[in-house]
Design a protein around this motif. Structure first.
Motif: not given
Length: 284
Positions: A1-19
């Motif tokens: 069985m494979m396990i979901h890679p558990q990517f971070s939901p954020e591509l990147f963040s700068i201070g309080p700003f997150a993409v």
């Protein structure tokens, strides 16, 4: 069985700003809409211009967001939002419905057509081939987030994948099935279908190929839209057999999910409409 890679939901963040990846998937969908739309305009035989395409995107964005959110509220968690109306505006917490977004886009296309004096079905036929790759982008966003996982499948299946985010649902499911309880005790999670990827392949890539190729030749007004309508309904109906039903809804009448019941009228209307427009209209 494979396990979901558990990517971070954020591509990147700068201070309080997150993409976030999911937001990026929407942006990519809109970019693909423009690129494919310009390609269609460049092929000639279109009443649309690049300026009109930009205007159409603006209408579509509002239709997708407002319709998708209201559809989720009405179709999936009406009782919750009725008790917590302030949460309706919390789009950043997730909760969008394709079928609601579809209705929102229909309204947006109608308004756009009235403003530019273009028939609704001409607008719809132009838009239909531009949509599936955007849907594919959204399903990849779902997969990255580890949400909308699939139903439990065979532990030895090559596609089986464990989703740590489904821990609570795994416990609930295992409580009613001794075999699943054994798997959960041994592996710490249940094997599930990566249904987001199925939907990516069916509603996204496959539907795009079908509708795009169909629209390359002159067709009776309305038929391209009907191919999209019936095609999405069929592919979504199939994919729902692998997708885990929402825990607050479960399976409904005849053992079908809400997504399947919402897809049935799309299939029926798409087939009827295809025949109707074929008899009524001349190819363009």
């Amino acid at each position: 069985m494979m396990i979901h890679p558990q990517f971070s939901p954020e591509l990147f963040s700068i201070g309080p700003f997150a993409v976030r990846w999911y937001a990026l998937s929407y942006i990519l969908a809109f970019v693909l809409f423009i690129l494919l739309g310009r390609r269609r305009i460049g092929q000639g035989n279109s009443v649309f211009t690049k300026e009109m395409l930009d205007d159409l995107l603006t209408y579509g964005v509002f239709g997708v967001i407002l319709g998708g959110r209201l559809g989720y509220v009405l179709f999936y968690k009406f009782s919750y939002y009725l008790a917590n109306p302030a949460d309706i505006i919390k789009v950043w917490e997730g909760g969008m419905s394709f079928h609601g977004g579809f209705l929102g886009v229909l309204a947006a296309m109608w308004l756009f057509g009235r403003r530019h004096n273009i028939g609704f079905w001409r607008v719809a036929d132009f838009v239909a081939p531009l949509v599936p790759l955007g849907l594919a982008s959204g399903r990849i966003g779902n997969f990255i987030n580890g949400e909308l996982w699939g139903r439990v499948t065979d532990i030895n299946a090559f596609w089986a994948m464990g989703f740590p985010q489904a821990a609570h649902e795994d416990l609930t499911s295992a409580a009613h099935n001794p075999q699943w309880a054994e798997w959960l005790a041994q592996y710490g999670m249940l094997p599930r279908h990566p249904s987001q990827l199925y939907q990516f392949a069916l509603e996204g890539i496959s539907l795009f190929v079908i509708v795009w190729l169909f629209s390359k030749k002159p067709r009776p007004v309305g038929q391209v839209s009907m191919v999209f309508l019936a095609g999405y309904g069929i592919f979504r109906f199939i994919a729902e057999f692998a997708r885990q039903p929402d825990d607050y809804l479960g399976l409904l009448t005849l053992g079908l999910s809400m997504g399947q019941w919402l897809s049935v009228p799309m299939i029926v209307l798409g087939i009827i409409g295809f025949v109707y427009f074929g008899k009524r209209n001349r190819p363009l």
